[in-house]
Design a protein around this motif. Structure first.
Motif, short mmCIF file in Angstrom:
data_model
loop_
_atom_site.label_atom_id
_atom_site.label_comp_id
_atom_site.label_asym_id
_atom_site.label_seq_id
_atom_site.Cartn_x
_atom_site.Cartn_y
_atom_site.Cartn_z
N ALA A 161 1.07 -1.35 -0.11
CA ALA A 161 0.06 0.04 0.00
C ALA A 161 0.81 1.35 0.03
CB ALA A 161 -0.79 0.04 1.33
N ILE A 162 1.98 1.18 0.56
CA ILE A 162 2.97 2.16 0.66
C ILE A 162 3.53 2.81 -0.62
CG2 ILE A 162 5.06 3.17 1.59
CD1 ILE A 162 4.42 1.27 3.77
N VAL A 163 3.76 1.58 -1.40
CA VAL A 163 4.34 1.75 -2.70
C VAL A 163 3.26 2.30 -3.70
CG1 VAL A 163 5.33 0.75 -4.85
CG2 VAL A 163 6.24 -0.06 -2.53
N ALA A 164 2.30 1.83 -3.46
CA ALA A 164 0.92 2.13 -4.43
C ALA A 164 0.65 3.81 -3.91
CB ALA A 164 -0.20 1.26 -4.17
N ASP A 165 0.95 3.98 -2.77
CA ASP A 165 0.31 5.51 -2.82
C ASP A 165 1.51 6.47 -3.26
OD1 ASP A 165 -2.01 5.00 -1.10
OD2 ASP A 165 -0.90 5.34 0.59
N GLY A 166 2.74 5.98 -3.50
CA GLY A 166 3.67 6.69 -4.09
C GLY A 166 4.48 7.60 -2.93
N PRO A 167 5.31 8.59 -3.41
CA PRO A 167 6.01 9.33 -2.42
C PRO A 167 5.29 10.46 -1.83
CG PRO A 167 6.97 9.67 -4.45
CD PRO A 167 5.94 8.65 -4.76
N ALA A 168 5.58 10.94 -0.48
CA ALA A 168 4.64 11.96 -0.10
C ALA A 168 5.26 13.28 -0.76
CB ALA A 168 5.15 11.99 1.33
N ARG A 169 4.22 14.09 -1.00
CA ARG A 169 4.69 15.42 -1.67
C ARG A 169 4.99 16.42 -0.62
NH1 ARG A 169 -1.33 15.79 -4.92
NH2 ARG A 169 -0.91 13.87 -6.06
N GLY A 170 5.83 17.28 -1.16
CA GLY A 170 6.42 18.29 -0.28
C GLY A 170 7.59 17.85 0.88
N ALA A 171 7.62 18.52 1.90
CA ALA A 171 8.71 18.04 2.84
C ALA A 171 8.60 16.75 3.17
CB ALA A 171 8.73 19.19 3.71
N PRO A 172 9.57 15.85 3.71
CA PRO A 172 9.56 14.83 4.20
C PRO A 172 8.74 14.89 5.33
CG PRO A 172 11.89 15.39 3.61
CD PRO A 172 11.33 16.50 3.64
N PRO A 173 7.78 13.72 5.46
CA PRO A 173 6.59 13.84 6.75
C PRO A 173 7.37 13.42 7.88
CG PRO A 173 6.24 11.61 5.28
CD PRO A 173 7.59 12.79 4.50
N VAL A 174 6.78 13.85 8.94
CA VAL A 174 7.39 13.22 10.36
C VAL A 174 5.98 12.51 10.93
CG1 VAL A 174 8.17 13.92 12.69
CG2 VAL A 174 8.64 15.38 10.62
N TRP A 175 6.31 11.05 10.97
CA TRP A 175 5.26 10.22 11.19
C TRP A 175 4.95 10.15 12.86
CZ3 TRP A 175 1.50 8.17 7.98
CH2 TRP A 175 1.69 8.36 6.59
N ALA A 176 3.78 9.60 13.34
CA ALA A 176 3.63 9.46 14.75
C ALA A 176 2.44 8.30 14.36
CB ALA A 176 3.30 10.29 15.63
N THR A 177 2.24 7.54 15.78
CA THR A 177 0.83 6.77 15.88
C THR A 177 0.96 6.33 17.25
OG1 THR A 177 0.05 4.61 15.15
CG2 THR A 177 2.57 4.49 15.46
#
Length: 461
Positions: A161-177
């Motif tokens: 699913a990550i590959v299908a979504d493609g790269p994030a747009r703009g600045a690299p994201p900062v993730w949390a969960t």
């Protein structure tokens, strides 16, 4: 990376990607420099080709060990912190474990495994780890009182699913969960951070929500996920003020309209949606239109390798993202003859949209009639005075059992109006539910128990 290549997490790390970090409440580690370091002490090279149990107490060290073990070991079983120790022997036998990576090696001196490798905070490595093979990723199912099932994934399937979504747009994201990364939902976020070139801020067991949100803000978190129960707790805490993520996702439980609308009000500038995923089925689909349920048009089509159908009210999924199999000496088949995973999640078509109504195994019996507690909760949660609810059965000497609803009132709600609120909720329930589904009793409570997996705990009296 091409899906035909053997690849590992380390292939998405390197000095050319500057400023990447992973942190918890106590420590921050640079992902930019991590390939030059090791957290495995003793005999890390001896893990090559082995079946490894990863039993590390904290998330940060677990994440670093995953990155180092992947591509080296034959398989890696992720051990969540809430695992019942009485189940370890059976899991070790079923997964053919012959090595353990742990930050508490003394506890494993009597374990019937060939090798115990200590995990410690990273130091500079003498030799860089190399990708040698496609490691099997083994995960445990949740929601069972017995020995959990072991589910086998490949990294390729986990990242589909990550590959299908493609790269994030703009600045690299900062993730949390809010999830633990040793569970499927949390692991997906860790993988998104690593593969997408971003950073990650990990949650801390027992940490107050206000303290966690303060860390999220301090670290500039832009993307965050959790269960609807996680998000309800955040909304109840009042800590959402000042936090401005760009991307908010829900998964793991039914996302009803009340919680979606509450998040839209709390984060008006964020993209808010809910995803369907499970340990066995993988990531099925995402819904980003702000509505509960999912469009019926998703059925009968192949979207990015995912097919879904409904049989006897149950959602079935077939895709390249599903797990390969259950693992164990007496493991059952994971899919049917056509390759579909029966998720056990029950749905109901209303107009042009399917709505989740509950789990097949979560039905409660009221006088011989079946009730999905989630259906009652969704109706109760629509009330402005309600923040969160749980429907359950209670024994009755007359009918055998009755429906009881435990309700947390919304912030600022006047408790002196409880009788009025109760009457209003009951009136709506009588108007919209079958008589056997209407709560016979409503209790207003200060809190509801949430499981270690972030889901509403369901204990029927």
């Amino acid at each position: 990376m091409s899906p035909r290549e053997t690849f590992a997490l380390r292939d998405y790390l390197g000095p050319e990607r500057k400023g990447r970090i992973i942190s918890d409440a106590r420590q921050t580690v640079s992902l930019t420099d991590i390939l030059e370091q090791t957290c495995l002490f003793g005999r890390p090279r001896a893990l090559a080709g082995r079946s490894v149990l990863l039993a590390v107490s904290d998330q940060l060290l677990s994440a670093l060990a995953m990155m180092e073990i992947d591509g080296v070991a034959r398989r890696m079983l992720l051990c969540p912190p809430d695992l019942n120790g009485d189940h370890l022997k059976a899991l070790i036998e079923d997964a053919d474990i012959d090595a353990v990576v742990t930050d508490q090696p003394a506890r494993w001196t009597d374990a019937e495994v060939y090798l115990v490798v200590a995990a410690r905070p990273p130091v500079r490595a003498g030799v860089k780890a190399r990708t040698e093979r496609a490691t099997e990723w083994l995960m445990l199912t949740s929601g069972t009182s017995g020995v959990p099932k072991i589910v086998r994934h490949t990294l390729e399937g986990l990242t589909g699913a990550i590959v299908a979504d493609g790269p994030a747009r703009g600045a690299p994201p900062v993730w949390a969960t809010f999830y633990d990364i040793r569970r499927y939902g949390g692991l997906q976020i860790l993988l998104r951070a690593i593969i997408g070139g971003g950073s990650m801020v990990l949650s801390e067991p027992g940490e107050a929500i206000a303290d966690y949100v303060a860390r999220l803000q301090a670290n500039g978190v832009t993307h965050i996920s959790g269960t609807p129960s996680h998000w309800r707790k955040l909304l109840m805490s009042g800590a959402a003020a000042g936090f401005s993520p760009r991307y908010v996702r829900l998964s793991g439980e039914i996302a009803d309209q009340a919680v979606l609308d509450g998040l839209s009000r709390a984060f008006p500038d964020a993209s808010i949606g809910h995803a369907y995923a499970s340990t066995e089925a993988g990531v099925g689909f995402a819904v980003n239109d702000g509505l509960e349920g999912f469009p019926a048009s998703l059925l009968g089509t192949n979207r990015d390798g995912v097919e879904i159908k409904v049989v006897d009210g149950s959602l079935l999924i077939r895709s390249t993202r599903t797990a390969d199999a259950y693992v164990g000496h007496s493991a059952a088949a994971l899919t049917d003859a056509d390759g579909f995973v029966d998720t056990g999640d029950m749905v109901e078509l209303r107009g042009d949209r399917y709505h989740f109504v509950g789990r097949r195994g979560g039905i409660i019996n009221i006088g011989g009639l079946k009730v999905h507690p989630e259906e009652i909760e969704a109706l109760i949660n629509r009330h402005a005075e309600v923040r969160m609810s749980r429907a359950r059965s209670r024994r009755s000497p007359i009918t055998g059992s009755i429906v009881v609803a435990d309700i947390i009132l919304a912030d600022g709600c006047d408790a002196s109006r409880s009788d009025e609120i109760r009457d209003k909720i009951l009136a709506d329930c009588r108007a919209q539910l079958a008589p056997h589904k209407v709560p016979a009793m409503i209790r207003f409570v200060p809190l509801l128990e949430i499981t270690a997996a972030g889901k509403l705990a369901r204990h029927n009296a």
